[in-house]
Design a protein around this motif. Structure first.
Motif, short mmCIF file in Angstrom:
data_model
loop_
_atom_site.label_atom_id
_atom_site.label_comp_id
_atom_site.label_asym_id
_atom_site.label_seq_id
_atom_site.Cartn_x
_atom_site.Cartn_y
_atom_site.Cartn_z
N ASN A 5 32.08 125.87 115.92
CA ASN A 5 30.83 125.18 115.66
C ASN A 5 29.80 126.14 115.06
N ASN A 40 28.11 116.85 116.67
CA ASN A 40 27.80 117.96 115.76
C ASN A 40 27.35 117.50 114.38
N HIS A 94 30.66 114.21 109.20
CA HIS A 94 31.70 114.90 108.44
C HIS A 94 32.37 113.89 107.51
N MET A 126 34.17 121.89 116.30
CA MET A 126 33.88 120.77 115.40
C MET A 126 35.16 120.08 114.95
N ARG A 127 35.02 118.79 114.64
CA ARG A 127 36.09 117.97 114.07
C ARG A 127 37.36 118.03 114.92
N HIS A 142 29.70 118.31 105.37
CA HIS A 142 29.23 118.30 106.74
C HIS A 142 27.72 118.39 106.77
N LYS A 155 24.55 118.48 109.77
CA LYS A 155 24.23 118.51 111.20
C LYS A 155 23.54 117.23 111.65
#
Length: 311
Positions: free
Chosen positions: A68, A220, A223, A37-38, A172, A174
């Motif tokens: 993740n 994902n 964010h 992620m990110r 965050h 989903k």
């Protein structure tokens, strides 16, 4: 004297890798959006194999993000992916989910494991617990203050990593909120695009109209990032004296030219400290170089390093 700390940066491409290593980075965090992620860029296993070769030319290391939130369907391909990473010769993987740890220990036990639980890595006992399960490093929570961080290394049985520069994630979901909004408005949307990144979108709260919170959206989810950037360069010597093993510079949503300057400034501070710890003094030119290229809408702050925590 403690050993010289590693300078770690996320990289999104082979070109960024070369530039960051040339600027003074010792290690890079890369990955594929499916499992990490990110990330500033999406790298396939083939790209990661090339990244390892680039790193070796600079005497540097490559870590792969597997942080993740793992779902059942993601677990099906995880063993093969981990095997590919091991074949590429990566130095470690970063994880939060125990499923990753179990998979690595089963199919590629030679890989080192860096435990990154985002907010919950707040004490040495829990970190050492994961050490008994196979982790070799803990990524300390961004919410810890300076006293809490510097007290940690003597009680740790594994390495400690601390973020010293850049933005942090504060929310965050989903759900791809921007994507959903665009679709509801009847606007054409590339399903694989990073809307927050490509369109420069921000969240602005009514009670804080002068602060812009960047939106980073990928496969994902959504964010929301901090409105300021951590910069602990002035007190980096305290972390070095405490024996922190790795300093992370967050490169997300920053141009490579900015990141190069930041890496070089921190590199100079590290080298100066280890040449003469007792006589070390911050050179204001290192900090000024960052200030000159800092986005005027993003303040350089100490983050949580000097904030009192209420538990």
């Amino acid at each position: 004297m403690s050993k010289k700390p590693e300078l770690l940066v996320p990289a999104g491409s082979l070109e960024e890798l070369k530039r960051y290593f040339a600027a003074g980075a010792d290690a890079a965090l890369v990955g594929e959006a499916r499992y990490g992620m990110r990330l500033p860029g999406d790298m396939t296993p083939q790209d990661i194999a090339e990244a390892v070769q680039v790193a070796r030319q600079y005497g540097a290391k490559i870590y792969v993000s597997l942080n993740n939130l793992m779902t059942n369907d993601m677990l099906e391909g995880l063993p093969d992916y981990v095997k590919q990473l091991a074949e590429c010769g990566v130095d470690a993987v970063e994880f939060g989910d125990p499923a990753v740890l179990q998979t690595v220990r089963t199919v590629a036990p030679q890989l080192k494991l860096h435990w990154n639980a985002e907010m919950t890595s707040t004490n040495y006992a829990t970190a050492n617990y994961w050490g008994t399960k196979g982790a070799s490093r803990v990524v300390l929570a961004r919410e810890l203050n300076m006293d809490e961080i510097t007290a940690m290394p003597p009680k740790l049985n594994i390495e400690a990593e601390v973020q010293v520069h850049g933005m942090t994630n504060i929310y965050h979901s989903k759900r791809r909120l921007v994507h959903s909004y665009m679709v509801s408005q009847g606007r054409p949307v590339d399903p694989d695009s990073n809307l927050g990144m490509s369109r420069g979108l921000f969240l602005i709260e009514a009670e804080r109209p002068d602060e812009k919170f960047p939106i980073f959206e990928d496969i994902n989810g959504t964010h929301i990032m901090s409105s300021d950037d951590i910069c602990i360069l002035e007190d980096l010597h305290l972390l070095m004296a405490a024996g922190v093993d790795s300093f992370k510079i967050e490169t997300l949503l920053k141009p490579a030219s900015y990141n190069e300057v930041v890496i070089a400034s921190y590199r100079k501070a590290i080298e100066a400290y280890f040449r003469d710890p007792d006589g070390y003094e911050l050179d204001e030119n290192w900090l000024e170089a960052i200030r000159e290229i800092q986005d005027p809408e993003r303040e350089l702050t100490f983050g949580f390093f000097y904030k009192e925590q209420v538990y």
